[in-house]
Design an enzyme around this catalytic site. Structure first.
Site, short mmCIF file in Angstrom:
data_model
loop_
_atom_site.label_atom_id
_atom_site.label_comp_id
_atom_site.label_asym_id
_atom_site.label_seq_id
_atom_site.Cartn_x
_atom_site.Cartn_y
_atom_site.Cartn_z
CD GLU A 1 15.56 58.37 21.55
OE1 GLU A 1 16.49 59.05 21.10
OE2 GLU A 1 14.37 58.67 20.93
CD GLU B 1 26.05 62.26 17.60
OE1 GLU B 1 25.99 62.24 16.26
OE2 GLU B 1 25.91 63.01 18.14
CG ASN C 1 19.37 70.61 25.14
OD1 ASN C 1 18.28 70.95 25.59
ND2 ASN C 1 19.40 70.02 23.74
#
Length: 302
Positions: free
Chosen positions: A155, A164, A202
């Protein structure tokens, strides 16, 4: 590399590109020594009370906890980042079982890792998840550790990326249909950490579980190595995503590494969706189990 998870309790985006190493230090864990009789006189824990590092309390079931960090009355059973069980008469905390991956092996697995991702950050985070890599036989524990580390390696490009990279995507991760909205801002909930936690819901769910306010301060995931690892372990141990089981349950039940892939990104990768990505995860798992000296087990490909 960019992938979008399903919205319900899923993680978000992993992006490719360069990211400057961020030199951030983990929160220091203070240790306290206490006389033997402090357990006998320990006050009862009270929700909402202001506790300082080293405070000892008696929980509602009679068990004793010591505050590892200042906190505004978090529940000791839930917020294990802030509290640890305390053994009366020892003058300190009991030593947790050692991690099945040594620091040298960790360094071998991640030779180009960002300095942000530390071995101590991982082992500190594990305190909140006592069953992780401590369930079953020694082989099973090592296989689970290898499976988790292989997936987060995939990941993050070998624990290189903290967040990101494509900032144009940042405003995408605010779901304002949620009653709590996006108090940190429209663009605050981009992918961060070892499993690239994203979306306001989340951050809310993970923060509530961990006893850390990630909804209002999601930047903690890119500023504190242990909290970053905790979000990855939270997903691994509690969320099954599009899979039938969590990553932890997949490895301790014999379902195999394939089901850990399915729980993380099965909708896009499994069943022929993206075999190259599956192969990447499997290759890392094979490499890590070899380092730990255990077989991979069956059911590698989803």
């Amino acid at each position: 590399m960019l992938r979008e998870r399903m919205k319900a309790l899923m993680v978000g985006v992993v992006a490719a590109g360069s990211l400057a190493a961020t030199a951030l230090m983990p929160t220091a864990t203070a240790s306290a020594t206490s006389p033997v009789d402090e357990c006998a006189i320990a006050p009862s824990w009270s929700a909402g009370a202001n506790y300082q590092t080293g405070d000892i309390v008696k929980y509602t079931d009679g068990s004793i906890f010591i505050a590892e960090r200042n906190n505004p009355g978090y529940n000791p059973v839930v917020s294990t980042w802030y509290w640890n069980p305390y053994t009366c008469g020892t003058g300190g905390n009991p030593n947790p079982n050692s991690f099945v991956v040594s620091e040298a092996q960790f360094d071998q697995m991640f030779p180009r890792r960002n300095p942000f991702y530390t071995y101590k950050g991982l082992t500190d985070a594990m305190k909140a998840f006592p069953k992780f890599a401590h369930t079953g036989t020694d082989t099973m524990r090592k296989q689970e550790a290898a499976a988790f580390l292989a997936n987060i390696s995939h990941e993050t490009g070998g624990l290189y990326y903290i967040k990101e990279v494509n900032e144009a995507n940042y405003p995408h991760y605010c779901d304002r249909t949620m009653p709590y909205g996006c108090p940190a801002g429209q663009s605050a909930y981009y992918g961060r950490g070892p499993i690239q936690l994203s979306w306001n819901f989340n951050y809310k769910t993970a923060g509530d579980w961990l006893g850390i306010d990630l909804l209002n301060d999601p930047w903690q995931v890119e500023e504190n190595p242990a909290i970053a690892m905790m979000t990855g372990l939270w997903y691994w141990n509690t969320q099954d995503g599009p899979g039938p089981v969590t990553g932890h349950d997949a490895m301790v039940s014999g379902a195999g590494f394939a089901q850990t892939i399915r729980s993380i990104n099965g909708l896009l990768e499994c069943d022929g969706g993206n075999p190259r990505q599956v192969e990447s995860r499997v290759n890392r798992y094979k490499q890590f189990t070899q380092i730990l000296g255990v077989p991979t087990g069956a059911n590698l490909y989803c």
